[in-house]
Design an enzyme around this catalytic site. Structure first.
Site, PDB file in Angstrom:
ATOM      1  CE  LYS A 163     -50.402 -21.559  10.786  1.00 49.91           C
ATOM      2  NZ  LYS A 163     -51.104 -20.349  11.266  1.00 49.91           N
TER       3      LYS A 163
ATOM      4  CB  SER B  75     -48.459 -17.529  11.216  1.00 58.30           C
ATOM      5  OG  SER B  75     -49.715 -18.021  11.666  1.00 58.30           O
TER       6      SER B  75
ATOM      7  CB  SER C 108     -52.339 -16.371  11.225  1.00 62.55           C
ATOM      8  OG  SER C 108     -51.307 -15.709  11.912  1.00 62.55           O
TER       9      SER C 108
END
Length: 436
Positions: free
Chosen positions: A66, A142, A166
């Site tokens: 990420k 997210s 997330s």
């Protein structure tokens, strides 16, 4: 692509790189692809395998990262254009160093919502990665690119972060497994924070075993294949009340069927009451969410700037939280610690708690792009069940539920520090929940 195939890491990597190359002009899941270094890492893994000195279960696995986790040599954008001019990271984040040391092939950095603050998966600066099962649906956030890359097979394991759901939200909506460890189990060194109190780094993958191996490596414990823990005899608490309201009919049915499968394998399904504790935390956070309050301090430098090119959905709530005093935040965190201790005591009567990961499945991206009220409703529902694990300092895994037209997850939640037990139970539950 099967995990068990004996194809070389390099061959598997080339298949993925070729897929990514074909769509390079419309790439939405990845921010960056490290083709050259990944090839070198894959070749090294294949060489070790030929020579019989592999580095363990992650050796040669293809891993995406990420975009809030440092990779040496480039700025860590955390999904934001205002960080484009920040200095390049001087070294990999600790979790990336541990993954590389275990032989992981780091393929690239994945898209995320800006500063990891929102849960739907949309970021105004970049086109939204569509859900892996249907490109017109939201991916969840997210860790949006992480969920899509793991589900579509452009990596074996995706590394995400989870502050209020997330990891688990995109995992559930894309039909894969995702694990939020107990906070601090996995070091945050070299990761861009949202909320230091609540942030956790964790894995998303199509199989729980891959999540467990990545979790062990990132936590710095010896990765060994986890033995499945049978569900027979386990007391599984179901928190009837707030967290089971407003379920879509399909998810309500799938949740009930999933519990039936666990009960059929010998688990004891019992009522569990936690609404009072959730209510008290809601009362304490009326001044603002812990994530919003902590993030307002992290982002204080640019928040007063009206022209800062930042998602309004991030800027507006953080700006409001700047007005809350440090003392009020300290008091809130003290209340939260006390409530987490009460929750730990409450959950000691159960081996696990089970919930639908999200009350709804993925909705069309188009339905949220212009309708602010609908966006807020969907985001509130996506966060509702997941954030309990962050707020009360628990760990949780999501597994795909069977029998659904659009993916959704069953979440198993464990007390603080019971991570390996939760993952070992998830291995058994995963087999029970497979579509028959």
């Amino acid at each position: 692509m099967s995990h068990s195939t004996a194809t070389s890491a390099r061959d598997r990597l080339e298949q993925i790189l070729s897929r990514l190359n074909e769509r390079r002009h419309e790439e939405k899941a990845f921010m960056r692809v490290y083709a050259d270094s990944a090839r070198a890492e894959a070749d090294a893994a294949d060489r070790r395998r030929r020579e019989g000195n592999g580095l363990g279960p992650l050796d040669g696995k293809i891993v995406s990262i990420k975009d809030l986790i440092d990779v040496a040599g480039e700025p860590t954008l955390a999904g934001s254009v205002i960080r484009r001019d920040t200095p390049a990271a001087e070294r990999d984040a600790l979790v990336v160093r541990r993954l590389r040391a275990a032989g992981a092939v780091i393929i690239g950095k994945t898209h995320m919502t800006e500063f990891a603050f929102t849960a739907v998966g949309l970021n105004p600066h970049y086109p939204a990665p569509g859900n892996a099962t249907d490109k017109t649906l939201i991916p969840g956030g997210s860790s949006s690119g992480a969920g899509v890359s793991a589900a579509e097979g452009t990596c074996d394991i995706a590394i995400g972060s989870d502050t209020g759901g997330s990891i688990r939200i995109p995992a559930a909506l894309n039909g894969i497994a995702g694990f939020k460890p107990t906070a601090r189990r996995i070091p945050l060194d070299g990761t861009f924070p949202l909320s230091p109190t609540l942030d956790s780094i964790g894995p998303l993958a199509r199989a729980v075993a891959d999540c467990a191996m990545a979790d062990a490596v990132m936590a710095g414990v010896q990765p060994y294949p986890l033995a499945a823990r049978p569900v027979a005899g386990l007391r599984i608490g179901i928190p009837f009340g707030l967290l089971l309201e407003d379920l879509s009919p399909e998810i309500a049915t799938a949740f009930s069927a999933s519990l039936d499968r666990l009960a059929g394998a010998g688990a004891e399904i019992v009522d569990c009451t936690i609404d009072d504790l959730i209510g008290r935390l809601r009362q304490a956070t009326r001044i603002g969410s812990i994530a919003g309050l902590e993030a307002s301090r992290i982002h204080a430098a640019w928040l007063p700037d009206d022209t800062a090119p930042v998602d309004e959905r991030v800027k507006a709530p953080l700006r409001r939280r700047l007005a809350v005093s440090d003392e009020a935040i300290a008091n809130l965190l003290q209340t939260r610690r006390a409530l987490a201790a009460e929750m730990d005591e409450r959950l000691s009567a159960y081996d696990l708690v089970a919930l639908p990961t999200t009350p709804i499945a993925a909705v069309p991206i188009a339905s949220l792009e212009t309708d602010e009220a609908e966006y807020d409703r969907v985001e509130g529902l996506l966060l509702r069940n997941c954030q309990v694990a962050n707020q009360f300092n628990l760990n949780a895994v999501t597994l795909p539920m069977p029998g659904l037209t659009r993916p959704a997850g069953l979440m198993l939640v464990g007390r603080n520090g019971t991570d390996e037990t939760v993952l070992a139970t998830a291995l058994s539950a995963e087999a029970l929940l497979r579509d028959k």
